[in-house]
Design a protein around this motif. Structure first.
Motif, PDB file in Angstrom:
ATOM      1  N   ARG A 105      -7.278   6.170  -3.111  1.00  0.00           N
ATOM      2  CA  ARG A 105      -8.383   5.424  -2.525  1.00  0.00           C
ATOM      3  C   ARG A 105      -8.967   6.069  -1.275  1.00  0.00           C
ATOM      4  NH1 ARG A 105      -8.626   0.065  -3.266  1.00  0.00           N
ATOM      5  NH2 ARG A 105     -10.671   0.371  -2.276  1.00  0.00           N
ATOM      6  N   VAL A 106      -8.162   6.892  -0.592  1.00  0.00           N
ATOM      7  CA  VAL A 106      -8.545   7.359   0.737  1.00  0.00           C
ATOM      8  C   VAL A 106      -8.923   8.835   0.771  1.00  0.00           C
ATOM      9  CG1 VAL A 106      -7.689   7.723   3.079  1.00  0.00           C
ATOM     10  CG2 VAL A 106      -7.188   5.596   1.872  1.00  0.00           C
ATOM     11  N   MET A 107      -8.225   9.646   0.012  1.00  0.00           N
ATOM     12  CA  MET A 107      -8.383  11.090   0.146  1.00  0.00           C
ATOM     13  C   MET A 107      -9.818  11.569  -0.044  1.00  0.00           C
ATOM     14  SD  MET A 107      -6.558  13.584   1.099  1.00  0.00           S
ATOM     15  CE  MET A 107      -6.517  15.362   1.123  1.00  0.00           C
ATOM     16  N   PRO A 153     -11.182   1.953   2.024  1.00  0.00           N
ATOM     17  CA  PRO A 153     -10.843   0.624   1.502  1.00  0.00           C
ATOM     18  C   PRO A 153     -10.950  -0.480   2.543  1.00  0.00           C
ATOM     19  CG  PRO A 153      -9.232   2.251   0.785  1.00  0.00           C
ATOM     20  CD  PRO A 153     -10.094   2.937   1.802  1.00  0.00           C
ATOM     21  N   SER A 154     -11.196  -1.679   2.094  1.00  0.00           N
ATOM     22  CA  SER A 154     -11.402  -2.822   2.980  1.00  0.00           C
ATOM     23  C   SER A 154     -10.128  -3.230   3.717  1.00  0.00           C
ATOM     24  CB  SER A 154     -11.935  -4.010   2.185  1.00  0.00           C
ATOM     25  OG  SER A 154     -11.008  -4.390   1.168  1.00  0.00           O
ATOM     26  N   TRP A 155      -8.943  -2.778   3.255  1.00  0.00           N
ATOM     27  CA  TRP A 155      -7.692  -3.171   3.921  1.00  0.00           C
ATOM     28  C   TRP A 155      -7.358  -2.292   5.132  1.00  0.00           C
ATOM     29  CZ3 TRP A 155      -4.659   1.090   3.544  1.00  0.00           C
ATOM     30  CH2 TRP A 155      -4.753   1.899   2.393  1.00  0.00           C
ATOM     31  N   PHE A 156      -8.174  -1.304   5.417  1.00  0.00           N
ATOM     32  CA  PHE A 156      -7.902  -0.441   6.568  1.00  0.00           C
ATOM     33  C   PHE A 156      -7.748  -1.196   7.886  1.00  0.00           C
ATOM     34  CE2 PHE A 156      -9.000   4.238   5.597  1.00  0.00           C
ATOM     35  CZ  PHE A 156      -8.174   4.200   4.494  1.00  0.00           C
ATOM     36  N   PRO A 157      -8.544  -2.233   8.166  1.00  0.00           N
ATOM     37  CA  PRO A 157      -8.390  -2.910   9.453  1.00  0.00           C
ATOM     38  C   PRO A 157      -7.030  -3.569   9.657  1.00  0.00           C
ATOM     39  CG  PRO A 157     -10.519  -3.414   8.497  1.00  0.00           C
ATOM     40  CD  PRO A 157      -9.740  -2.706   7.445  1.00  0.00           C
ATOM     41  N   GLU A 158      -6.237  -3.695   8.619  1.00  0.00           N
ATOM     42  CA  GLU A 158      -4.911  -4.294   8.748  1.00  0.00           C
ATOM     43  C   GLU A 158      -3.877  -3.316   9.293  1.00  0.00           C
ATOM     44  OE1 GLU A 158      -3.661  -6.412   5.189  1.00  0.00           O
ATOM     45  OE2 GLU A 158      -5.744  -6.411   4.492  1.00  0.00           O
ATOM     46  N   GLU A 204       8.896  -3.362  14.540  1.00  0.00           N
ATOM     47  CA  GLU A 204       9.137  -4.494  13.654  1.00  0.00           C
ATOM     48  C   GLU A 204       9.603  -3.984  12.291  1.00  0.00           C
ATOM     49  OE1 GLU A 204       8.960  -7.648  14.602  1.00  0.00           O
ATOM     50  OE2 GLU A 204       8.395  -7.000  16.632  1.00  0.00           O
ATOM     51  N   PRO A 205      10.336  -4.816  11.531  1.00  0.00           N
ATOM     52  CA  PRO A 205      10.780  -4.396  10.197  1.00  0.00           C
ATOM     53  C   PRO A 205       9.613  -4.090   9.269  1.00  0.00           C
ATOM     54  CG  PRO A 205      11.977  -6.355  10.933  1.00  0.00           C
ATOM     55  CD  PRO A 205      10.850  -6.146  11.908  1.00  0.00           C
ATOM     56  N   GLY A 206       9.861  -3.176   8.335  1.00  0.00           N
ATOM     57  CA  GLY A 206       8.868  -2.858   7.323  1.00  0.00           C
ATOM     58  C   GLY A 206       8.597  -1.370   7.224  1.00  0.00           C
ATOM     59  N   PRO A 207       7.704  -0.974   6.313  1.00  0.00           N
ATOM     60  CA  PRO A 207       7.378   0.447   6.132  1.00  0.00           C
ATOM     61  C   PRO A 207       6.479   0.957   7.249  1.00  0.00           C
ATOM     62  CG  PRO A 207       6.041  -0.911   4.680  1.00  0.00           C
ATOM     63  CD  PRO A 207       6.997  -1.847   5.356  1.00  0.00           C
ATOM     64  N   LYS A 220       0.852  -1.187   0.000  1.00  0.00           N
ATOM     65  CA  LYS A 220       0.000   0.000   0.000  1.00  0.00           C
ATOM     66  C   LYS A 220       0.887   1.236   0.000  1.00  0.00           C
ATOM     67  CE  LYS A 220      -3.422  -2.778   0.289  1.00  0.00           C
ATOM     68  NZ  LYS A 220      -4.116  -3.160  -0.959  1.00  0.00           N
ATOM     69  N   THR A 221       1.006   1.855  -1.142  1.00  0.00           N
ATOM     70  CA  THR A 221       1.872   3.022  -1.293  1.00  0.00           C
ATOM     71  C   THR A 221       1.101   4.300  -0.977  1.00  0.00           C
ATOM     72  OG1 THR A 221       1.300   3.382  -3.611  1.00  0.00           O
ATOM     73  CG2 THR A 221       3.082   1.811  -3.134  1.00  0.00           C
ATOM     74  N   LEU A 222       1.838   5.378  -0.860  1.00  0.00           N
ATOM     75  CA  LEU A 222       1.183   6.659  -0.628  1.00  0.00           C
ATOM     76  C   LEU A 222       0.301   7.044  -1.808  1.00  0.00           C
ATOM     77  CD1 LEU A 222       4.025   8.711   1.079  1.00  0.00           C
ATOM     78  CD2 LEU A 222       2.077   7.577   2.144  1.00  0.00           C
ATOM     79  N   ASP A 223       0.712   6.646  -3.024  1.00  0.00           N
ATOM     80  CA  ASP A 223      -0.133   6.912  -4.192  1.00  0.00           C
ATOM     81  C   ASP A 223      -1.454   6.161  -4.088  1.00  0.00           C
ATOM     82  OD1 ASP A 223       1.706   8.609  -5.332  1.00  0.00           O
ATOM     83  OD2 ASP A 223       2.594   7.074  -6.632  1.00  0.00           O
TER      84      ASP A 223
END
Length: 310
Positions: free
Chosen positions: A89-91, A117-122, A145-148, A81-84
């Motif tokens: 999808r969100v703005m 978006p449906s992935w928000f709960p993640e 933890e590692p990651g963005p 999920k990038t900033l683009d």
């Protein structure tokens, strides 16, 4: 609906300020003591800091040099999920929802946020600093933890525009390599939970303290996010009722800059995961203080506790 609303703050991951890549550095924190920490500075509506850090325990030194109250909230968002993507999808939902809240039209706001978006709960909120008044600074230590990840601040301007929409958002990447750091030794221990509220052990005396905050659990409150712990110094003109009302971002007047008169925010810890422990440092002068969570009606939940330092 609540599952989607839990991650309401993730829309604020827009308008990322691009900067020259920097790696984690070693800074001097005293005349003789050397300590690894990540320096974060806000000058106006920005987070000036490194782009990559090591995983594990890290200390963030946050200096608020601006004229507004701020905080750092760190989000761990889904891979891919990038900033683009967020911008596309969100703005629209973000803009409509926040505008409706400022107009006291909660039905329209809920309808707008239902388009997220449906992935928000993640998305996970994994820590950060409590609120910091202008010209103040704080240290907070947490395990990542590692990651963005994303740093954000969603305090609002007088117009109702969130600081994140004005540029207070920063992407950082947490590397697989562990920092090798260990958490500090705390002399004050706080526990925070949805059932018992805020409780602490140790002597809150004048001078320097390292305070641990253990999240016994985490919950979704009326404003669709969880509890945190903010340290506030209160002068004689401070109103606890005004402070408590101001801490609810879903109130059109909530988290609006400037903060209520008579209060000085000295840091704390932002939303953390259940079972996690975070640390912050503070120097206490004599006076009246409070620990308060950024939740609606904090006192009724045991999430507002006052104390005096002699």
């Amino acid at each position: 609906m609540k599952a989607k609303m839990l991650t309401l703050l993730v829309p604020f991951l827009l308008l990322c300020c691009k900067s020259e890549k920097k790696e984690q550095e070693t800074y001097t924190t005293g005349k003789t003591e050397k300590k690894d920490y990540i320096e974060v500075v806000t000058n106006l509506m920005d987070f000036v800091t490194v782009d990559t850090i090591k995983s594990g325990w890290n200390t963030f030194k946050y200096s608020n040099k601006s004229d507004e109250p701020h905080f750092i909230l760190i989000d761990d968002y889904p891979d891919g999920k990038t900033l683009d993507t967020v911008k596309a999808r969100v703005m629209p939902a973000f803009d409509k929802g926040m505008a409706s809240i400022m107009e006291n039209d909660m039905d329209a706001a809920m309808a707008a946020f239902g388009e997220l978006p449906s992935w928000f709960p993640e998305v996970k909120f994994v820590g950060g600093t409590g609120l910091i008044s202008p010209k103040k600074e704080t240290n907070v230590t947490l395990k990542l933890e590692p990651g963005p990840h994303i740093m954000e601040c969603y305090v609002k301007m007088a117009s109702g525009v969130f600081h994140v929409s004005m540029g207070m958002v920063k992407e950082i990447y947490v590397l697989e390599e562990d920092s090798g750091n260990q958490p500090p030794e705390a002399d004050i221990q706080i526990t925070v939970s949805s059932t018992e509220g805020i409780n602490y052990n140790g002597d809150l005396t004048k001078g320097h303290h390292i305070i641990s905050v253990h999240y016994v659990d985490q919950s979704v409150y009326e404003h669709f996010i969880g509890h945190d712990v903010n340290l506030v110094k209160l002068d004689d003109s401070a109103s606890l009722d005004e402070l408590e009302a101001w801490m609810n971002w879903m109130d059109p007047k909530g988290l609006i800059s400037p903060a209520p008169s008579g209060v000085t925010f000295l840091g704390g810890v932002n939303n953390g995961l259940a079972g996690s422990t975070h640390y912050f440092e503070v120097h206490l002068d004599p006076g009246n203080y409070a620990f308060i969570s950024e939740v609606p009606s904090a006192s009724s939940k045991g999430l507002l506790k006052t104390f005096m330092v002699e």
